[in-house]
Design an enzyme around this catalytic site. Structure first.
Site, mmCIF file in Angstrom:
data_model
loop_
_atom_site.group_PDB
_atom_site.id
_atom_site.type_symbol
_atom_site.label_atom_id
_atom_site.label_comp_id
_atom_site.label_asym_id
_atom_site.label_seq_id
_atom_site.Cartn_x
_atom_site.Cartn_y
_atom_site.Cartn_z
ATOM 1 C CE1 TYR A 1 -13.735 15.535 48.978
ATOM 2 C CE2 TYR A 1 -13.090 17.640 49.944
ATOM 3 C CZ TYR A 1 -14.037 16.831 49.329
ATOM 4 O OH TYR A 1 -15.289 17.324 49.064
ATOM 5 C CB ILE A 2 -5.790 14.330 52.808
ATOM 6 C CG1 ILE A 2 -6.298 14.774 54.167
ATOM 7 C CG2 ILE A 2 -5.742 15.498 51.845
ATOM 8 C CD1 ILE A 2 -5.457 15.871 54.816
#
Length: 885
Positions: free
Chosen positions: A124-125
């Site tokens: 997600y990052i």
């Protein structure tokens, strides 16, 4: 160790397997394992300040770099080509570097080091290399390469970092048999330190923590083993019932800090009502105090019993030449600075070689085209003939080149396209060669003045990346907080006088006072013995207790007044003494030590008070006067071993208290130590004045607040915010100059302090956020010097504040200092004062800790004001003087 054999049961062939001795193998295995962990996992290299996993991550990100963000999961996969460990360790290392906000630019939820919240999942990052990293970390031409663990790829041995990265980021690692802990330092200060080193000056760098707070580096010891750093949270007093924590110590989180506060409250070390975490963009932990709790005492208790103060032990260890070495941070900075200078030199030399090659080929190209050598090869039938023809055409020009012309150079000439030859512009070729020569000249200049070039390099880094990286941690000197002084009263002290027990568990017996479980208790018995002991649930201290109280070590204001019967002579003796330094659980005799001695009268006086008592003799006494008074102020305060003076040689029936007296110790000289913002009696800082019981201190702050406080040594003052602190005199007129944020002008006002409330702040200026108090004075005729802007000219002018404005109420706005723009205003005095010394206290005559004589003067009994002679008695042995702790 004897040989160990590995024997197995009988095999299928009916025989035993071969025995293998393992003697010495453990030693080799352990050393191999220890070396691997130290060199390949836990400790950073001094050259680039990186652990292997960090170096491999940065190398992988450089290979992936296209200017856009990449998913951290992809970066982890790319890094696993070089790092032979699991994805979890690589992911943790990426998040750790990303949170330091130096080499990696992040996007998404990367967690928060202040709250302890973790980052989101790697899928997600996103991340990419920062501009700073691209500029200072990578250069393939100056990188030393090695094969990766599987031999398929190349990876850097160390990256050519031109910056003290290990000091900027900090590092912590635990290896086998050693550990490293290098604290993070300020980005700008490191650059300035490197510039100082290049200039031949000494430098002294100090850590700077991303969580802010305050730190005492007096024992930092340049980061080597044995040093220590004390870090404190920044605690502000919002009001008398609320404290706010604005910054937390490095290594803690808001959650762990709150847990430590709740734990200290549960143990009774502090007393609070509620803790609220309001942390969002900025840290804010709100602490609501229990009723009756002092904010200053609670702040000290938070530092003493919670994680609001932590101690960090640095241990700067790095890998140098494949060995772990322990160096100071200043030595590491010096090494990195010299390495940066060497790398810059290598880059310049490489650039110089590139420029010379470009000049050489440009010259060859120009000669080849302008002299039409390319036409001479049209009739050549073989490749060798082509090469020889071109070489022959260049022969007249060869002496002008810096090196020999090789076959490879000639081959490059043959690769020039006809289109380029047909459009060849001699002017443009000359212009290109001129620019190359100018750049070469510049490179040669930098090589000759390499130190200046390195200084300019660091200065450029500071100009480009230094904004927003100012110091976050305030450098302060901390005072030592005595835990017994600031601990909340979490217990009650009881005594059973007849049986000789004291403690907080005797709830059915006589209550003495509230106390802390950290306190010590002092006990006086009827037989004249005194003992100091640690408070406990139930402790035996001896029967027939006369006096019991909390003992304060080093309290020179506590004076004991005593009358005792000397068992040997039968005389009543009187003495005044202090108990300052004693050994815990050791008994001290306050009498002469003769058999049958006993205490007849005893009082404890916290401020050296000397009362008047009435002595009643027995009816059968031969004295003419059987009832008389005695004033304790007529005798001096001696040491606890003194025998005392003769009160009367006749039998005493009883002694009664008659009248309270005043203190014989005089006032207390109070000093203000601006470095820590605390009061003291040790003559540290500026003297505020001599104080008695009801005296007060007045403090003015930069934000325009003033408050009256007591002279308790536990009071806290933000030294950086204090404009004036001194002994309060209600008759003195206050003269103040302040800047009004609304009108953007300086105002002056004069007033008397009309409030009497203690520890409550009152504001004397406008409440605009840009308003501030500039000058406060209690002089009778204060003068200030102002710099005025009159048109295009600046002019200095002096003002008498007592003439400029009359004395008005403290809420008055005041008058403008000048109709012109005031650029600066200063108080005219020989020394800028933060406090004003008051009248000097009388010098107390040193007392002789030896026993006094037992000779009475005048009548049969010692009357008030009688002359007292002294009889010398040997001091108790030196052990009596040992401190309690």
């Amino acid at each position: 160790m004897s040989d160990i054999t590995n024997e197995t049961p009988e095999g299928k062939d009916g025989g035993l397997h071969e025995s293998i001795p393992v003697t010495g193998m453990y030693k080799d295995w352990f050393l191999d394992y220890a070396s691997y962990v130290i060199l390949e996992r836990a400790v950073p290299a001094i050259e680039d300040g990186l652990k292997p996993v960090q170096r491999r991550i940065l190398h992988a990100m450089k290979e992936m770099d296209d200017g856009r963000f990449n998913k951290v999961a992809n970066i982890i996969g790319q890094s696993m080509q070089y790092h032979p460990h699991g994805d979890a360790s690589i992911g943790d290392a990426i998040v750790n570097m990303g949170q330091k906000d130096l080499l990696i630019e992040t996007q998404g939820n990367w967690g928060d080091i202040r709250t302890g919240d973790g980052a989101a999942a790697a899928r997600y990052i996103e991340a990419r290399l920062s501009k700073f990293a691209l500029e200072v970390v990578f250069n393939p031409q100056t990188t030393e390469w090695q094969l990766s663990y599987d031999g398929r790829k190349r990876e850097p041995v160390t990256l050519p970092v031109k910056f003290p990265l290990v000091l900027a980021q900090g590092v912590e690692g635990i290896a086998v048999g050693l550990s490293t802990k290098i604290l993070p330092h300020n980005f700008c200060e490191l650059i300035l330190g490197s510039i100082q080193i290049l200039k031949g000056e000494r430098t002294h760098i100090l850590p700077d923590f991303p969580t802010g707070g305050m730190a005492d580096f007096s024992e930092y010891n340049e980061g080597v083993r044995g040093g220590r750093v004390k870090v404190r949270a920044r605690i502000e007093e919002e009001d008398n019932k609320t404290l706010l924590i604005k910054d937390i110590p490095f290594g803690t989180t808001t959650n762990s800090l709150i847990e430590s506060i709740i734990k200290a409250n549960d143990k009774g070390k502090i007393k609070i009502k509620k803790v609220v975490d309001n942390t969002a963009k900025d840290v804010e932990i709100q602490i609501q105090l229990a009723p009756g709790q002092s904010p200053d005492m609670t702040i000290d208790a938070l530092y003493a019993f919670t994680d609001c103060e932590v101690s960090i032990s640095p241990n700067a260890c790095v890998i140098n030449s494949d060995k772990p070495v322990f160096l100071s941070v200043n030595t590491i900075l010096e090494y990195n600075t010299k390495q940066t200078k060497a790398l810059l030199k290598r880059e310049l030399e490489i650039r110089k070689a590139e420029l010379m090659e470009k000049l050489l080929f440009s010259s060859l190209e120009k000669i080849f085209i302008e002299n039409r050598i390319y036409r001479d090869i049209e009739e050549c039938e073989t490749w060798d003939a082509v090469i020889q023809t071109i070489d022959k055409g260049l022969e007249p020009f060869k002496p002008d080149f810096y090196r020999e012309i090789t076959t490879e150079d000639i081959v490059r000439l043959t690769e020039i396209k006809i289109k380029r030859i047909s459009k060849f512009d001699a002017f443009k070729a000359d212009e290109l060669m001129r620019r190359l020569q100018e750049e070469l000249k510049e490179v040669n200049h930098h090589l000759k003045h390499l130190t200046d070039y390195a200084i300019q390099y660091y200065q450029n880094l500071l100009d480009k990346y230094g904004k927003g990286r100012e110091r976050k941690t305030e450098i302060r000197a901390f005072d030592t907080i005595e835990a017994t002084v600031v601990a909340a009263n979490n217990a009650k002290l009881y005594v059973n006088r007849a049986d000789g027990f004291v403690g907080y568990g005797l709830k059915k017996d006589e209550f003495i006072c509230d106390c802390s479980d950290l306190d010590d208790v002092i006990v006086f018995r009827r037989d004249g013995n005194c003992v100091v002991t640690k408070i406990q649930e139930k402790g035996f201290v001896g029967k027939d207790i006369l006096h019991v109280a909390i003992f304060r070590k080093g309290d020179e204001r506590m004076v004991y007044n005593m009358v005792y019967l000397d068992g040997e002579s039968g005389k009543a003796m009187v003495k005044r003494f202090q108990v300052i330094g004693v050994t815990r659980d050791r008994e001290y005799d306050m009498t002469k030590g003769s058999k049958g001695s006993k205490v007849m009268y005893l009082t404890a006086n916290p401020n050296g008070e000397a009362e008047i008592i009435t002595i009643f003799l027995t009816q059968g006494a031969k004295a003419k006067i059987k009832v008389f008074d005695f004033d304790f102020s007529t005798i001096e305060i001696k040491g606890r071993a003194a025998g005392g003076n003769i009160l009367t040689k006749y039998p005493v029936r009883k002694i009664q208290w008659k009248m309270a007296g005043t203190s014989t110790l005089g006032g207390l000289d109070i000093y203000f130590d601006a470095s820590i913002g605390r009061l003291n009696t040790d003559q540290r800082g500026r003297k505020i004045g001599n104080f008695l019981g009801e005296d007060r201190i007045i403090v003015f702050y930069k934000n325009g607040d003033y408050e009256l406080t007591t002279f308790e040594l536990t009071n806290r003052y933000e030294a950086n915010e204090v404009v004036l602190i001194q002994k309060f005199d209600p008759e003195k007129v206050i003269s103040a100059v302040y800047f009004d944020g609304v009108s953007k002008s300086f105002f002056v006002k004069r007033f008397l302090i009309e409030t009497t409330t203690v520890n409550k702040k009152f504001n004397i200026i406008s409440d605009h956020k840009q308003s501030f108090l500039k000058i406060v004075s209690t002089d009778k005729q204060p003068q200030v010097k102002a710099v005025l802007q009159k048109g295009k000219e600046k002019e200095e002018q002096e003002f008498d504040l007592d003439i400029l404005i009359d004395v008005k109420g403290w809420k008055a706005i005041g008058n403008k200092l000048s109709s012109y723009q005031v650029l600066e205003v200063t108080l005219i005095e020989s020394v800028a004062k933060i406090s004003e010394p008051e009248e000097e206290s009388e010098t107390k005559e040193e007392t002789d800790p030896k026993e006094e004589t037992d000779t009475a003067a005048g009548d049969d009994n010692l009357e008030i004001g009688s002359t007292i002679e002294f009889k010398i008695k040997k001091e108790e042995d030196d052990k009596d003087q040992l401190d309690l702790f």
